[in-house]
Design a protein around this motif. Structure first.
Motif, PDB file in Angstrom:
ATOM      1  N   ILE A 171       0.629  -1.082   0.015  1.00 45.50           N
ATOM      2  CA  ILE A 171      -0.100  -0.154  -0.063  1.00 45.50           C
ATOM      3  C   ILE A 171       0.790   1.232  -0.100  1.00 45.50           C
ATOM      4  N   ARG A 172       0.269   2.075  -0.761  1.00 45.20           N
ATOM      5  CA  ARG A 172       1.093   3.681  -0.804  1.00 45.20           C
ATOM      6  C   ARG A 172       0.945   4.375   0.659  1.00 45.20           C
ATOM      7  N   TYR A 173       2.035   4.975   1.242  1.00 43.05           N
ATOM      8  CA  TYR A 173       2.068   5.688   2.492  1.00 43.05           C
ATOM      9  C   TYR A 173       2.968   6.762   2.513  1.00 43.05           C
ATOM     10  N   ASP A 174       2.491   7.786   3.257  1.00 42.42           N
ATOM     11  CA  ASP A 174       3.453   8.882   3.407  1.00 42.42           C
ATOM     12  C   ASP A 174       4.299   8.928   4.864  1.00 42.42           C
ATOM     13  N   PHE A 175       3.461   8.058   5.703  1.00 42.81           N
ATOM     14  CA  PHE A 175       3.778   7.877   6.980  1.00 42.81           C
ATOM     15  C   PHE A 175       3.780   6.419   7.577  1.00 42.81           C
ATOM     16  N   GLN A 176       4.756   6.230   8.313  1.00 40.93           N
ATOM     17  CA  GLN A 176       4.682   4.858   9.026  1.00 40.93           C
ATOM     18  C   GLN A 176       5.261   4.778  10.120  1.00 40.93           C
ATOM     19  N   TYR A 177       4.785   4.008  11.263  1.00 39.55           N
ATOM     20  CA  TYR A 177       5.310   3.888  12.524  1.00 39.55           C
ATOM     21  C   TYR A 177       5.410   2.478  12.797  1.00 39.55           C
ATOM     22  N   ASN A 178       6.329   1.806  13.473  1.00 39.76           N
ATOM     23  CA  ASN A 178       6.192   0.596  14.178  1.00 39.76           C
ATOM     24  C   ASN A 178       6.989   0.518  15.539  1.00 39.76           C
ATOM     25  N   THR A 179       6.164   0.270  16.400  1.00 46.14           N
ATOM     26  CA  THR A 179       6.690   0.219  17.839  1.00 46.14           C
ATOM     27  C   THR A 179       7.924  -0.606  17.924  1.00 46.14           C
ATOM     28  N   GLY A 180       8.327  -1.331  16.959  1.00 41.78           N
ATOM     29  CA  GLY A 180       9.544  -2.283  16.972  1.00 41.78           C
ATOM     30  C   GLY A 180      10.675  -1.321  16.641  1.00 41.78           C
ATOM     31  N   GLY A 181      10.364  -0.068  15.913  1.00 36.48           N
ATOM     32  CA  GLY A 181      11.540   0.828  15.479  1.00 36.48           C
ATOM     33  C   GLY A 181      11.734   0.695  13.920  1.00 36.48           C
ATOM     34  N   ALA A 182      11.327  -0.593  13.439  1.00 32.02           N
ATOM     35  CA  ALA A 182      11.381  -0.579  11.796  1.00 32.02           C
ATOM     36  C   ALA A 182      10.134  -1.283  11.325  1.00 32.02           C
ATOM     37  N   PRO A 192       8.862  -9.723  15.397  1.00 27.86           N
ATOM     38  CA  PRO A 192       8.689 -10.289  16.824  1.00 27.86           C
ATOM     39  C   PRO A 192       9.785 -11.261  17.488  1.00 27.86           C
ATOM     40  N   THR A 193      10.106 -10.960  18.357  1.00 29.54           N
ATOM     41  CA  THR A 193      11.281 -11.720  19.064  1.00 29.54           C
ATOM     42  C   THR A 193      10.528 -12.771  20.248  1.00 29.54           C
ATOM     43  N   THR A 194       9.291 -12.272  20.715  1.00 30.44           N
ATOM     44  CA  THR A 194       8.393 -13.034  21.581  1.00 30.44           C
ATOM     45  C   THR A 194       6.996 -12.810  21.213  1.00 30.44           C
ATOM     46  N   GLY A 195       6.028 -13.280  22.357  1.00 29.31           N
ATOM     47  CA  GLY A 195       4.688 -12.965  22.123  1.00 29.31           C
ATOM     48  C   GLY A 195       4.030 -13.159  23.447  1.00 29.31           C
ATOM     49  N   GLY A 196       2.549 -12.710  23.341  1.00 29.27           N
ATOM     50  CA  GLY A 196       1.821 -12.850  24.503  1.00 29.27           C
ATOM     51  C   GLY A 196       0.708 -13.393  24.037  1.00 29.27           C
ATOM     52  N   ASN A 200      12.007  -1.560  24.566  1.00 29.75           N
ATOM     53  CA  ASN A 200      12.742  -1.060  23.645  1.00 29.75           C
ATOM     54  C   ASN A 200      12.332   0.498  23.887  1.00 29.75           C
ATOM     55  N   GLY A 201      11.582   0.954  25.018  1.00 26.99           N
ATOM     56  CA  GLY A 201      11.349   2.512  25.338  1.00 26.99           C
ATOM     57  C   GLY A 201      10.064   2.767  24.772  1.00 26.99           C
ATOM     58  N   VAL A 202       9.056   1.938  23.921  1.00 26.63           N
ATOM     59  CA  VAL A 202       7.968   2.334  23.482  1.00 26.63           C
ATOM     60  C   VAL A 202       6.909   1.692  24.328  1.00 26.63           C
ATOM     61  N   ASP A 203       5.897   2.748  24.871  1.00 30.67           N
ATOM     62  CA  ASP A 203       4.910   2.225  25.793  1.00 30.67           C
ATOM     63  C   ASP A 203       3.623   1.496  24.995  1.00 30.67           C
ATOM     64  N   THR A 204       3.265   0.166  25.355  1.00 27.66           N
ATOM     65  CA  THR A 204       2.318  -0.366  24.859  1.00 27.66           C
ATOM     66  C   THR A 204       1.432  -0.936  26.101  1.00 27.66           C
ATOM     67  N   ARG A 223       8.274  -5.804  28.255  1.00 25.76           N
ATOM     68  CA  ARG A 223       7.938  -5.957  26.889  1.00 25.76           C
ATOM     69  C   ARG A 223       7.417  -4.822  26.093  1.00 25.76           C
ATOM     70  N   THR A 224       7.472  -4.776  25.020  1.00 32.25           N
ATOM     71  CA  THR A 224       6.704  -3.933  23.865  1.00 32.25           C
ATOM     72  C   THR A 224       6.024  -4.583  22.921  1.00 32.25           C
ATOM     73  N   ALA A 225       4.803  -4.495  22.875  1.00 31.79           N
ATOM     74  CA  ALA A 225       3.765  -5.055  21.930  1.00 31.79           C
ATOM     75  C   ALA A 225       4.409  -4.478  20.324  1.00 31.79           C
ATOM     76  N   ILE A 226       4.180  -5.500  19.684  1.00 33.69           N
ATOM     77  CA  ILE A 226       4.477  -4.832  18.044  1.00 33.69           C
ATOM     78  C   ILE A 226       3.302  -4.355  17.366  1.00 33.69           C
ATOM     79  N   LEU A 227       3.097  -3.164  17.069  1.00 34.99           N
ATOM     80  CA  LEU A 227       1.876  -2.497  16.145  1.00 34.99           C
ATOM     81  C   LEU A 227       2.664  -1.708  15.257  1.00 34.99           C
ATOM     82  N   GLN A 228       1.743  -1.764  14.071  1.00 36.59           N
ATOM     83  CA  GLN A 228       2.091  -0.861  12.976  1.00 36.59           C
ATOM     84  C   GLN A 228       1.191  -0.101  12.503  1.00 36.59           C
ATOM     85  N   VAL A 229       1.606   1.174  11.801  1.00 35.89           N
ATOM     86  CA  VAL A 229       0.465   1.905  11.133  1.00 35.89           C
ATOM     87  C   VAL A 229       1.177   2.632   9.873  1.00 35.89           C
ATOM     88  N   LYS A 230       0.165   2.924   8.974  1.00 36.58           N
ATOM     89  CA  LYS A 230       0.572   3.777   7.915  1.00 36.58           C
ATOM     90  C   LYS A 230      -0.622   4.618   7.532  1.00 36.58           C
TER      91      LYS A 230
END
Length: 227
Positions: free
Chosen positions: A45-56, A61-65, A179-183, A199-206
């Motif tokens: 999908i085309r996007y101008d802005f992206q954010y992922n709590t994992g930093g990239a 993910p390295t683990t899960g809940g 990683n410093g990001v609150d979830t 832990r930090t949950a991994i969530l992404q938005v564009k």
């Protein structure tokens, strides 16, 4: 002597704490069976802005809940400091489990900062359903992203405001070491900070830019147009 004993117990608690156990999907430290699914295809999908709590983008993910041992809902709050209003176009959730109806993803706008919502997930301003690409709730850690297209929902985030988004964890949700990001996860009837468990949950938005930027102009610059 008693002080030393209490200190030893505290240190032992830290050692066995689920916050430090990457192979635990539950807050009580219950070990999870390592059975990861291969990463799925990336979004186009085309996007101008992206954010992922994992930093990239598409952080793996390295683990899960788990839904019953960690939390039913995973959320995070994001600040729009782009200088433009944004319209959300897609969420990315590395998760697994059965379909969610009708509250699968949720969004709150005009948050008061990097905080969790005052109400539960059903207080969300926007919501919709989705089906996880990986249907197996026991996949651990969940590495396959489910991309949810919300481009037609009209979710506008004003510049300089905070918004919160997340999803219904019906099986296992992707996480990483804090990683410093609150979830937050909905656990025992409140938004429990994942930071407290390391832990930090991994969530992404564009998102795409929405509207026209307002340019700051000095009086001298304005007069120059008429000279």
């Amino acid at each position: 002597m008693l002080t030393k004993l209490l200190l030893a117990v505290a240190i032992l608690a830290l050692i066995v704490s689920p916050a430090l156990a990457e192979t635990s999907a539950c807050k009580d430290g219950t070990p999870a069976k390592l059975r990861a699914a291969p990463p799925g295809e990336s979004s186009t999908i085309r996007y101008d802005f992206q954010y992922n709590t994992g930093g990239a983008l598409d952080f793996v993910p390295t683990t899960g809940g788990s839904s019953d041992g960690w939390g039913e809902w995973f959320i995070t709050t994001v600040y729009n400091g782009t200088g433009m209003d944004l319209i959300l176009v897609e969420f990315g959730f590395p998760c697994c489990g059965p379909p969610t109806e009708p509250y699968g993803w949720v969004v709150w706008t005009d948050m008061g900062g990097y905080v969790a919502p005052a109400g539960n997930a059903y207080s969300a301003e926007y919501y919709g359903s989705f089906t996880p690409v990986d249907p197996d709730p026991s996949t651990f850690p969940p590495t396959t992203y489910t991309y949810v297209d919300v481009s037609t929902e009209g979710i506008v985030i004003l510049d300089g405001t905070y918004f919160c988004f997340g999803y219904d964890n019906t099986g296992t949700g992707g996480q990483t070491t804090f990683n410093g990001v609150d979830t937050w996860a909905w656990y025992q009837a409140w938004w429990d900070p994942d930071q407290s468990w390391g832990r930090t949950a991994i969530l992404q938005v564009k998102a795409n830019y929405f509207g026209t930027p307002v340019l700051d102009s000095s009086w001298g610059a304005i007069k120059s147009f008429f000279e």
